[in-house]
Design an enzyme around this catalytic site. Structure first.
Site, mmCIF file in Angstrom:
data_model
loop_
_atom_site.group_PDB
_atom_site.id
_atom_site.type_symbol
_atom_site.label_atom_id
_atom_site.label_comp_id
_atom_site.label_asym_id
_atom_site.label_seq_id
_atom_site.Cartn_x
_atom_site.Cartn_y
_atom_site.Cartn_z
ATOM 1 N N SER A 183 -26.804 -18.018 56.752
ATOM 2 C CA SER A 183 -27.725 -19.142 56.936
ATOM 3 C C SER A 183 -27.297 -20.311 56.055
ATOM 4 O O SER A 183 -26.660 -20.114 55.004
ATOM 5 C CB SER A 183 -29.147 -18.729 56.570
ATOM 6 O OG SER A 183 -30.016 -19.851 56.486
ATOM 7 N N TYR A 196 -35.589 -14.812 51.162
ATOM 8 C CA TYR A 196 -34.761 -14.917 52.370
ATOM 9 C C TYR A 196 -33.407 -15.533 52.029
ATOM 10 O O TYR A 196 -32.350 -15.010 52.421
ATOM 11 C CB TYR A 196 -35.484 -15.769 53.405
ATOM 12 C CG TYR A 196 -34.686 -16.095 54.639
ATOM 13 C CD1 TYR A 196 -34.584 -15.187 55.696
ATOM 14 C CD2 TYR A 196 -34.034 -17.320 54.764
ATOM 15 C CE1 TYR A 196 -33.858 -15.491 56.841
ATOM 16 C CE2 TYR A 196 -33.303 -17.639 55.905
ATOM 17 C CZ TYR A 196 -33.217 -16.721 56.944
ATOM 18 O OH TYR A 196 -32.495 -17.029 58.060
#
Length: 291
Positions: A183, A196
């Site tokens: 990400s 996350y």
């Protein structure tokens, strides 16, 4: 200037939320573009078998469809979004290849082991592993990140990659490929998604380290680092206001569509990338520019 299909669909996004993760694609308004009809396959993955986690929707669905266009047979793993999974299988099979779905929780090591057993039983081989499934739970207050949340995020996002890769490797050979979804948050951080982002940073290091470990076997390991992409994880994570503004702060001033990532996964799985390992492809609309 005429707006392209991606700009047009971005403008159609309405304020919306979903109550459970990882979310449902069929509930999104409008639904993401997962099958770009302008992308035409050329047999780059003929004879290959791919296992894609989180393959029922979002990026996983788009990758599954692109792989099907390139001739691969596909196994998708997902949690419990059965309607989305059925739609993905329908799309896969429309390109003349075989698709199989497996509903399972990959945060559990035994489930991962059984998943690979089932894939091998179904297809007799496994050439491409796409570790893509993930969860995220926003917390603006760092002190509010509970041990349970921390464990769920890490178990789904990074532990599962260890479990599945360990289960898959005995069945993989020289020329096969492992692709991990990282990400943009791994590189620029996110104050409201600390756990996350931490898992995505771990995925980046996992990719680099595993690529070095497996280089002598001829198995390549790479990652794709998406920016703001229109997937079910967005309305199932953020409030309606953030959903509507999603992606507007990128250089391209819009969110990306899953189909815009799929060609990168094809590249990393095919012979086009035989000299590429340990790398990250950044697809983020200019949200982050890697040095």
């Amino acid at each position: 200037m005429t707006k392209d299909k991606f700009e047009q669909i971005d403008e159609q996004v309405e304020p919306q939320e979903q109550s459970t993760q990882p979310g449902s694609e069929e509930q999104m308004q409008p639904e993401p573009i997962y099958d770009d009809k302008d992308y035409v396959g050329s047999g780059k993955l003929n004879g290959k078998v791919a296992l894609i986690t989180g393959g029922d929707s979002g990026i996983g669905r788009a990758v599954a469809v692109a792989y099907a266009k390139e001739g691969a047979n596909i196994a998708i793993a997902y949690l419990d979004e059965h309607e989305d999974a059925d739609e993905t299988l329908k799309a896969i099979e429309s390109y003349g290849v075989k698709g199989v779905k497996f509903a399972t929780d990959i945060s559990d090591v035994e489930n991962c082991n059984q998943l690979v057993v089932d894939v091998i039983s179904e297809f007799g081989q496994l050439n491409i592993l796409v570790n893509n499934a993930a969860k995220q739970f926003p917390q603006e207050d760092f002190l509010a990140i509970s041990p349970d949340q921390l464990m769920e995020t890490f178990s789904t996002n990074i532990f599962s990659m260890f479990y599945l890769t360990q289960a898959a490797l005995p069945h993989m050979q020289k020329g096969d490929s492992i692709i991990n979804t990282s990400s943009v948050t791994a590189y620029q951080g996110s104050p409201g998604l600390i756990d996350y982002s931490s898992t995505k940073g771990a995925i980046t290091s996992f990719t680099r380290s595993l690529s070095a470990n497996l280089a002598h076997q001829g198995i390549r390991v790479n990652s794709v680092a998406p920016g703001p992409i229109w997937t079910p994880l967005i309305p199932s994570t953020f409030d309606s206001e953030k959903v509507q503004k999603h992606g507007q702060n990128t250089l391209l001033e819009r969110r990306g569509q899953p189909s815009e990532l799929a060609p990168a996964y094809v590249y990393l799985a095919s012979k086009d990338s035989t000299y590429v390992t340990g790398q990250a492809i950044h697809i983020n609309g200019g949200d982050f520019i890697s040095s």
